[in-house]
Design a protein around this motif. Sequence first.
Motif, PDB file in Angstrom:
ATOM      1  N   THR A  13       0.823  -1.201   0.000  1.00 25.73           N
ATOM      2  CA  THR A  13       0.000   0.000   0.000  1.00 25.73           C
ATOM      3  C   THR A  13       0.855   1.248   0.000  1.00 25.73           C
ATOM      4  O   THR A  13       1.929   1.285   0.603  1.00 25.73           O
ATOM      5  CB  THR A  13      -0.946   0.015   1.222  1.00 25.73           C
ATOM      6  OG1 THR A  13      -1.793   1.161   1.172  1.00 25.73           O
ATOM      7  CG2 THR A  13      -0.168   0.024   2.536  1.00 25.73           C
ATOM      8  N   TYR A  14       0.370   2.245  -0.711  1.00 27.61           N
ATOM      9  CA  TYR A  14       0.972   3.583  -0.672  1.00 27.61           C
ATOM     10  C   TYR A  14      -0.133   4.581  -0.365  1.00 27.61           C
ATOM     11  O   TYR A  14      -1.097   4.688  -1.119  1.00 27.61           O
ATOM     12  CB  TYR A  14       1.656   3.923  -2.001  1.00 27.61           C
ATOM     13  CG  TYR A  14       2.120   5.358  -2.077  1.00 27.61           C
ATOM     14  CD1 TYR A  14       3.184   5.804  -1.286  1.00 27.61           C
ATOM     15  CD2 TYR A  14       1.474   6.283  -2.899  1.00 27.61           C
ATOM     16  CE1 TYR A  14       3.593   7.127  -1.328  1.00 27.61           C
ATOM     17  CE2 TYR A  14       1.882   7.602  -2.941  1.00 27.61           C
ATOM     18  CZ  TYR A  14       2.942   8.013  -2.154  1.00 27.61           C
ATOM     19  OH  TYR A  14       3.348   9.328  -2.183  1.00 27.61           O
ATOM     20  N   ASN A  15      -0.017   5.257   0.771  1.00 32.39           N
ATOM     21  CA  ASN A  15      -1.028   6.219   1.216  1.00 32.39           C
ATOM     22  C   ASN A  15      -2.422   5.597   1.204  1.00 32.39           C
ATOM     23  O   ASN A  15      -3.393   6.179   0.716  1.00 32.39           O
ATOM     24  CB  ASN A  15      -0.994   7.480   0.352  1.00 32.39           C
ATOM     25  CG  ASN A  15       0.214   8.354   0.651  1.00 32.39           C
ATOM     26  OD1 ASN A  15       0.913   8.136   1.632  1.00 32.39           O
ATOM     27  ND2 ASN A  15       0.466   9.333  -0.193  1.00 32.39           N
ATOM     28  N   GLY A  16      -2.505   4.398   1.777  1.00 30.93           N
ATOM     29  CA  GLY A  16      -3.778   3.674   1.788  1.00 30.93           C
ATOM     30  C   GLY A  16      -4.528   3.776   3.098  1.00 30.93           C
ATOM     31  O   GLY A  16      -5.415   2.956   3.359  1.00 30.93           O
ATOM     32  N   GLY A  17      -4.213   4.772   3.908  1.00 29.69           N
ATOM     33  CA  GLY A  17      -4.847   4.877   5.222  1.00 29.69           C
ATOM     34  C   GLY A  17      -6.362   4.886   5.180  1.00 29.69           C
ATOM     35  O   GLY A  17      -7.014   4.297   6.044  1.00 29.69           O
ATOM     36  N   SER A  18      -6.951   5.523   4.162  1.00 32.52           N
ATOM     37  CA  SER A  18      -8.410   5.593   4.083  1.00 32.52           C
ATOM     38  C   SER A  18      -9.016   4.327   3.495  1.00 32.52           C
ATOM     39  O   SER A  18     -10.213   4.060   3.670  1.00 32.52           O
ATOM     40  CB  SER A  18      -8.835   6.807   3.252  1.00 32.52           C
ATOM     41  OG  SER A  18      -8.366   6.677   1.914  1.00 32.52           O
ATOM     42  N   ARG A  19      -8.211   3.535   2.789  1.00 30.40           N
ATOM     43  CA  ARG A  19      -8.729   2.345   2.113  1.00 30.40           C
ATOM     44  C   ARG A  19      -8.508   1.054   2.913  1.00 30.40           C
ATOM     45  O   ARG A  19      -9.226   0.069   2.737  1.00 30.40           O
ATOM     46  CB  ARG A  19      -8.080   2.201   0.732  1.00 30.40           C
ATOM     47  CG  ARG A  19      -8.379   3.351  -0.208  1.00 30.40           C
ATOM     48  CD  ARG A  19      -7.756   3.161  -1.580  1.00 30.40           C
ATOM     49  NE  ARG A  19      -6.294   3.158  -1.537  1.00 30.40           N
ATOM     50  CZ  ARG A  19      -5.531   4.239  -1.563  1.00 30.40           C
ATOM     51  NH1 ARG A  19      -6.102   5.433  -1.603  1.00 30.40           N
ATOM     52  NH2 ARG A  19      -4.215   4.146  -1.532  1.00 30.40           N
ATOM     53  N   LEU A  20      -7.499   1.045   3.766  1.00 28.59           N
ATOM     54  CA  LEU A  20      -7.143  -0.187   4.471  1.00 28.59           C
ATOM     55  C   LEU A  20      -8.210  -0.716   5.433  1.00 28.59           C
ATOM     56  O   LEU A  20      -8.360  -1.943   5.537  1.00 28.59           O
ATOM     57  CB  LEU A  20      -5.831   0.015   5.241  1.00 28.59           C
ATOM     58  CG  LEU A  20      -4.549  -0.035   4.404  1.00 28.59           C
ATOM     59  CD1 LEU A  20      -3.358   0.434   5.232  1.00 28.59           C
ATOM     60  CD2 LEU A  20      -4.303  -1.443   3.886  1.00 28.59           C
ATOM     61  N   PRO A  21      -8.937   0.133   6.153  1.00 30.18           N
ATOM     62  CA  PRO A  21      -9.886  -0.436   7.121  1.00 30.18           C
ATOM     63  C   PRO A  21     -10.860  -1.445   6.521  1.00 30.18           C
ATOM     64  O   PRO A  21     -11.117  -2.494   7.129  1.00 30.18           O
ATOM     65  CB  PRO A  21     -10.620   0.807   7.656  1.00 30.18           C
ATOM     66  CG  PRO A  21      -9.597   1.885   7.570  1.00 30.18           C
ATOM     67  CD  PRO A  21      -8.854   1.607   6.288  1.00 30.18           C
TER      68      PRO A  21
END
Length: 323
Positions: A13-21
């Motif tokens: 992941t790259y800058n996936g903080g909003s997508r990971l949950p």
Amino acid sequence: MSESLDFTVAIPTYNGGSRLPEILERLRNQLYTENISWEIIVVDNKSTDNTAEVVKTFQAAWQCPYPLKYCFEEKQGAAYARKRAIAEARGKWIGFLDDDNYPVANWVSVAYAFGQKHPNTGAYGSQIHPEWEVEPPTNFQRLAPFLAITERGDLPLLYAPQNKLLPPSAGLVIRRQAWLDSMPNEMILTGRVSNNTLTGEDLEMLSYIQKSGWEIWYNPEMEIYHRIPSWRLQKEYLIPFFRGIGLSRYVTRMVNIEPAIRPLALFIYTLNDLRKISFHLLIYGLNVKYSLVLACEMQLFMSSFISPFYLWSHGYLTPKTKT
């Protein structure tokens, strides 16, 4: 070396903080894995957002028998993230999911079962359905496979080398031994980063595995949903995207061709690219200017034509010196 497991799910992941949950919730609720020893690894490919904090929050509340791990890969590019995942993974099989891939509830169990049933397979891909944020343009199904949409029927399919067709890396499962047997220390293509639009690193990787004699399959029972935001359907994204695919094609075309006959193969590919460009202009003419789909196809053909010249001039095809 720590004890090996049956299966690893790796999420580069790259800058996936909003997508990971959402994907972590999907993996937390996987079914029929009681008899499988497995783990999840999030490979943070030098993110600048809150990716690390999101994973730590999940880890603090994680009560599953299979662990959730985190590692940081300094070198940006999907190839580096994948290589780091292989190094960190303890599974005999490594299943790769992008942070916008959402697996169905039995994805892990059917992925592991398929590998067990096919002892000669080195890698196998999922059936990938699109989740469009907005309706795609007319005739966009012609381009959909390039966005990792893979709906090739409900029966397993063996990818024959002569067909020049391979699955995308999204939802791909790789046998660890096949990777170790096949992959060079450094790949030519490393994946898109901010100053480099070249892609095709997944096809280069799979070509090496196939060249080593391992089978590559499509397994329709492994279903995932690929969420595609509206900005990925805009001209500003798609034209550079197809340019990157085309410019990388010399590498992916030549992996399985013996060096002695590569000049002949290059000549044939060049003629074929010119044929595609000519026919595209002949059939569609000025419509290429007004249709996003036609413009993307033309960009792909043009970039494929100049691929070997671009790669040579930018140093991609010169031998790397060892340090």
